[in-house]
Design a protein around this motif. Structure first.
Motif, PDB file in Angstrom:
ATOM      1  N   SER A 152      10.125   8.612  -1.184  1.00 13.28           N
ATOM      2  CA  SER A 152       9.470   8.492   0.121  1.00 13.28           C
ATOM      3  C   SER A 152       9.775   9.663   1.047  1.00 13.28           C
ATOM      4  O   SER A 152       9.475   9.630   2.235  1.00 13.28           O
ATOM      5  CB  SER A 152       9.843   7.159   0.786  1.00 13.28           C
ATOM      6  OG  SER A 152      11.218   7.113   1.117  1.00 13.28           O
ATOM      7  N   ALA A 205       2.938  11.500  -3.598  1.00  5.32           N
ATOM      8  CA  ALA A 205       1.746  11.815  -4.380  1.00  5.32           C
ATOM      9  C   ALA A 205       2.130  12.357  -5.755  1.00  5.32           C
ATOM     10  O   ALA A 205       1.463  12.116  -6.755  1.00  5.32           O
ATOM     11  CB  ALA A 205       0.878  12.823  -3.629  1.00  5.32           C
ATOM     12  N   ASP A 262       0.865  -1.186   0.000  1.00  6.93           N
ATOM     13  CA  ASP A 262       0.000   0.000   0.000  1.00  6.93           C
ATOM     14  C   ASP A 262       0.905   1.242   0.000  1.00  6.93           C
ATOM     15  O   ASP A 262       1.567   1.548   0.990  1.00  6.93           O
ATOM     16  CB  ASP A 262      -0.899  -0.023   1.248  1.00  6.93           C
ATOM     17  CG  ASP A 262      -1.911   1.119   1.235  1.00  6.93           C
ATOM     18  OD1 ASP A 262      -3.087   0.851   1.512  1.00  6.93           O
ATOM     19  OD2 ASP A 262      -1.514   2.273   0.966  1.00  6.93           O
ATOM     20  N   THR A 280       3.325   7.158   4.424  1.00  4.44           N
ATOM     21  CA  THR A 280       2.998   7.718   5.739  1.00  4.44           C
ATOM     22  C   THR A 280       4.003   7.252   6.790  1.00  4.44           C
ATOM     23  O   THR A 280       4.516   8.052   7.578  1.00  4.44           O
ATOM     24  CB  THR A 280       1.567   7.309   6.156  1.00  4.44           C
ATOM     25  OG1 THR A 280       0.668   7.746   5.137  1.00  4.44           O
ATOM     26  CG2 THR A 280       1.168   7.934   7.473  1.00  4.44           C
ATOM     27  N   HIS A 326       5.987   9.478  -8.280  1.00 11.84           N
ATOM     28  CA  HIS A 326       5.760   8.038  -8.323  1.00 11.84           C
ATOM     29  C   HIS A 326       5.725   7.578  -9.784  1.00 11.84           C
ATOM     30  O   HIS A 326       5.536   8.399 -10.698  1.00 11.84           O
ATOM     31  CB  HIS A 326       4.460   7.671  -7.618  1.00 11.84           C
ATOM     32  CG  HIS A 326       3.254   8.321  -8.225  1.00 11.84           C
ATOM     33  ND1 HIS A 326       2.532   7.765  -9.258  1.00 11.84           N
ATOM     34  CD2 HIS A 326       2.655   9.504  -7.985  1.00 11.84           C
ATOM     35  CE1 HIS A 326       1.546   8.570  -9.598  1.00 11.84           C
ATOM     36  NE2 HIS A 326       1.599   9.639  -8.835  1.00 11.84           N
ATOM     37  N   ASN A 341       0.314   4.437  -0.007  1.00 11.12           N
ATOM     38  CA  ASN A 341      -0.005   5.494   0.960  1.00 11.12           C
ATOM     39  C   ASN A 341       0.472   5.143   2.364  1.00 11.12           C
ATOM     40  O   ASN A 341       1.049   5.991   3.058  1.00 11.12           O
ATOM     41  CB  ASN A 341      -1.508   5.772   0.980  1.00 11.12           C
ATOM     42  CG  ASN A 341      -1.937   6.534  -0.261  1.00 11.12           C
ATOM     43  OD1 ASN A 341      -1.138   7.262  -0.857  1.00 11.12           O
ATOM     44  ND2 ASN A 341      -3.179   6.341  -0.659  1.00 11.12           N
ATOM     45  N   SER A 342       0.242   3.890   2.768  1.00  8.32           N
ATOM     46  CA  SER A 342       0.689   3.462   4.101  1.00  8.32           C
ATOM     47  C   SER A 342       2.210   3.540   4.209  1.00  8.32           C
ATOM     48  O   SER A 342       2.759   3.972   5.215  1.00  8.32           O
ATOM     49  CB  SER A 342       0.263   2.015   4.386  1.00  8.32           C
ATOM     50  OG  SER A 342      -1.108   1.893   4.224  1.00  8.32           O
TER      51      SER A 342
END
Ligand SMILES: [Cu+2]
Length: 170
Positions: A155, A161, A100, A106, A164, A102-103
């Motif tokens: 990262s 966002a 994932d 984060t 990538h 997004n995870s």
């Protein structure tokens, strides 16, 4: 006397001609040297050399990288901007399928001391560069995984966002 002057003129012309001839043959030699340099053997096709740029506008210059399964990939990340690693750091992180994004991004926010690679998610990383600032570059080598599509991201906090893309392994 006239004959002498004529002789002088002829010998001067001969001298100048000989001199000019010497110049062009040395120029020819230089050209030959250049051609020899250009004839250097091409790079090993078993190695995919990839260069990707990151800039001060939080962008990579590539959204897709294509390699072949099992190929050695030599990837160079170049930060073409001028901002510091603290303000606009970039890295290149290749993620395992099913991660994932997004995870991961984060969790990466808290991993500054580890090049923004969260230690507890290290298993989700196939390969990654270190984090660099403007004017720097960094290279890594890894073996292209099984055929498929893989996400790559920067990262650095807030960058994934915008920064990538996909590594496509054929
Ligand atoms: Cu970045």
């Amino acid at each position: 006397m006239r004959n002498l002057i004529f002789l002088f003129a002829v010998s001067t012309m001969f001298f100048l001609t000989a001199c000019g001839g010497e110049k062009s043959s040395s120029a020819a030699a230089e050209t030959t040297t250049t051609e020899t340099t250009e004839a250097t053997p091409s790079t090993d096709s078993a190695v995919a050399e990839v260069e990707i740029h990151g800039d001060d506008n939080m962008k990579y210059d590539k959204s897709e990288i294509v390699v072949k399964e099992g190929q050695t990939v030599k990837l160079t990340l170049v930060h073409i901007g001028t901002q510091s690693v603290e303000a606009m750091g970039h890295n290149w992180v290749l993620l395992q399928p099913g991660t994932d994004v997004n995870s991961f991004a984060t969790a990466a926010i808290a991993a500054k001391d580890n090049d923004y690679i969260p230690t507890d998610m290290a298993g989700s990383v196939i390969a990654h560069t270190k984090t660099i600032g403007g004017g720097e570059s960094t290279s890594i080598e890894f073996t292209a995984p099984d055929a498929g599509e893989y996400d790559f991201i920067c990262s650095f906090p807030g960058h994934a966002a915008m920064m990538h893309g996909k590594l496509i392994v054929q």
